[in-house]
Scaffold this motif. Structure first.
Motif, short mmCIF file in Angstrom:
data_model
loop_
_atom_site.label_atom_id
_atom_site.label_comp_id
_atom_site.label_asym_id
_atom_site.label_seq_id
_atom_site.Cartn_x
_atom_site.Cartn_y
_atom_site.Cartn_z
N GLU A 151 0.86 -1.19 0.00
CA GLU A 151 0.00 0.00 0.00
C GLU A 151 0.89 1.23 0.00
O GLU A 151 1.11 1.87 1.03
CB GLU A 151 -0.89 -0.09 1.24
N LYS A 153 0.93 4.35 -1.68
CA LYS A 153 0.67 5.75 -2.04
C LYS A 153 0.60 6.72 -0.85
O LYS A 153 1.10 7.83 -0.93
CB LYS A 153 -0.61 5.85 -2.87
N TYR A 154 -0.06 6.29 0.23
CA TYR A 154 -0.23 7.21 1.36
C TYR A 154 1.11 7.71 1.90
O TYR A 154 1.24 8.85 2.31
CB TYR A 154 -0.98 6.53 2.51
N LEU A 177 9.60 5.63 9.29
CA LEU A 177 8.59 5.47 10.34
C LEU A 177 7.41 6.42 10.12
O LEU A 177 6.25 6.04 10.30
CB LEU A 177 9.21 5.70 11.72
N VAL A 178 7.70 7.66 9.73
CA VAL A 178 6.62 8.61 9.45
C VAL A 178 5.78 8.12 8.28
O VAL A 178 4.54 8.18 8.29
CB VAL A 178 7.20 10.02 9.16
N ASP A 181 3.65 5.35 9.52
CA ASP A 181 2.63 5.89 10.42
C ASP A 181 1.48 6.52 9.62
O ASP A 181 0.30 6.25 9.90
CB ASP A 181 3.26 6.93 11.36
N SER A 182 1.81 7.33 8.60
CA SER A 182 0.77 7.94 7.77
C SER A 182 -0.08 6.88 7.09
O SER A 182 -1.28 7.03 6.94
CB SER A 182 1.39 8.83 6.69
N ARG A 185 -2.48 5.14 9.56
CA ARG A 185 -3.63 5.98 9.89
C ARG A 185 -4.67 5.97 8.78
O ARG A 185 -5.85 6.14 9.02
CB ARG A 185 -3.20 7.43 10.11
N ALA A 186 -4.19 5.84 7.52
CA ALA A 186 -5.10 6.00 6.38
C ALA A 186 -5.72 4.68 5.95
O ALA A 186 -6.77 4.67 5.32
CB ALA A 186 -4.33 6.61 5.19
N ASN A 187 -5.08 3.56 6.30
CA ASN A 187 -5.52 2.29 5.72
C ASN A 187 -5.46 1.19 6.77
O ASN A 187 -4.39 0.84 7.27
CB ASN A 187 -4.62 1.94 4.52
N TRP A 226 5.42 14.40 15.45
CA TRP A 226 5.09 14.64 14.03
C TRP A 226 3.73 15.31 13.91
O TRP A 226 3.55 16.28 13.16
CB TRP A 226 5.13 13.32 13.26
#
Lengths: 247, 247
Positions: A151, A153-154, A177-178, A181-182, A185-187, A226
């Protein structure tokens, strides 16, 4: 789904992976997707996996069997070049897919798996390769010093903004890690624990292999920091001309 | 591809769209994907489009023809509810797709298009709807106060972090611009100019319709400010325990 990535900077390599697997939304489980091979002082090879779990596991099993079997014609310890190791993993992946693919396809399930393989063989430069489900493979470049599977793209925008070949290996690790993390959160199909491997150039062994849950202090602090930093960056964006300057 | 989004906050609605269309990589062109309808003081309806350009244009043409034709059984000015307008657009989209779909499918081209329709009819609350290629539609919610169509993933994390129902309409607009900016950097099929419409609750007309190119001062300043803020947020992330504190 899954999200894994590897980054190649001048200082070395970073590998990161989530640990969630799912077969539909009612069978979600946790598996490590990071596998480490090699002989300290001679070679270090990290493999991270995405896609069909049975295919990924079968490939990792076959790699281990070849390593254990003195009569195997080749194994991860015999290659002189990392791209030969990538070729070998692509070949194993194709073999596993050919065996179970037709039956799974009849049931509407994909047998495909993708891999990132990276590391260093003594006397050569470290490198990373992404191995497609079709068995072919590509490497990173100075302009795009990272590879992603699953996954993707996010978590791509932050990599594009931050990572350059001269980024420090620790900054590359923080950026990985960021990025994960993003994505988490999104998926919902990407989840903890997050595994992180940091390989400094010419080390030829893996000193730093870390594992983070949401409540691991370092990861939790990184997430909070962040979030706070993003919020401040957002609050400092320019005002529209009809807004009062202090709004 | 395309990236469009709409945000619904307590203060009103925000719509944003890129302007790039492509048929393969060797035919890239620029079209506005934002269409505004309505009667000031009575209703305001914004439609943004993604997917097959011929389908999107045919739907917009049909909407306009129905508005011009006194004998049309219904048009965007006759509906008492926004969801009826969404239903109507979904129906038009299905009709256009049915006409050209079979031939296009034979040529391996998708005839599908998605839409976001939003606005306000006097006496009712403002709202936004996403209309799927299949003609059905959903609205936003307090937990997910935005809708996206097209290349949605790159720009989702910042929306999830920032947008809440009590976010100001200007902050929602800035967030939409950041979301589109991140997407344009990550995906070459999404490109400028960026169109932005800001609709304050109960206004019943569109005062703020803005258009930004990379060199439009406001957008260029926003991009620079965001980049700088992200960089600072990144530089302030916690250090690993083996790093010197000032590293």
């Amino acid at each position: 789904m899954t999200y894994c990535l590897a980054i190649k900077v001048n200082g070395g390599l970073v590998f990161a992976s989530d640990s969630r697997t799912n077969a539909g939304v009612d069978y979600i489980s946790t598996y490590s997707k990071m596998h480490v091979f090699g002989t300290p002082g001679e070679r270090l090879i990290v493999l991270i996996t995405s896609g069909n779990l049975a295919t990924s596991q079968a490939v990792v099993n076959a790699i281990q069997r070849d390593l254990d079997d003195p009569s195997a014609p080749q194994n991860l310890n015999t290659f002189h070049y990392l791209f030969d190791a990538a070729h070998y993993v692509g070949h194993l992946s194709q073999r596993m897919q050919a065996e179970h693919g037709p039956v799974l396809k009849e049931n509407g399930v994909s047998v495909e798996a993708s891999f990132i393989l990276g590391g260093q063989i003594r006397g050569r430069d470290p490198n990373i390769y992404m191995i497609y489900p079709q068995g072919n493979y590509i490497t990173a470049s100075p302009e795009t010093p990272y590879l992603q599977i699953g996954e993707t793209k996010y978590g791509k925008p932050i990599l594009d903004r931050i990572v350059r070949p001269d980024t420090s290996i620790e900054d590359a690790a923080r950026c990985a890690l960021v990025s994960i993390d993003s994505t988490m959160r999104a998926n919902i199909s990407v989840g903890p624990p997050v595994e992180l491997a940091i390989y400094p150039h010419d080390k030829l062994s893996l000193d730093q292999r870390l594992r983070f849950d949401y409540n691991t202090p370092f990861f939790s602090n990184l997430q909070k920091s962040w979030n706070k930093g993003l919020r401040r960056a957002f609050d400092e964006l320019p005002r529209f001309d009809w807004e009062p300057p202090g709004a």
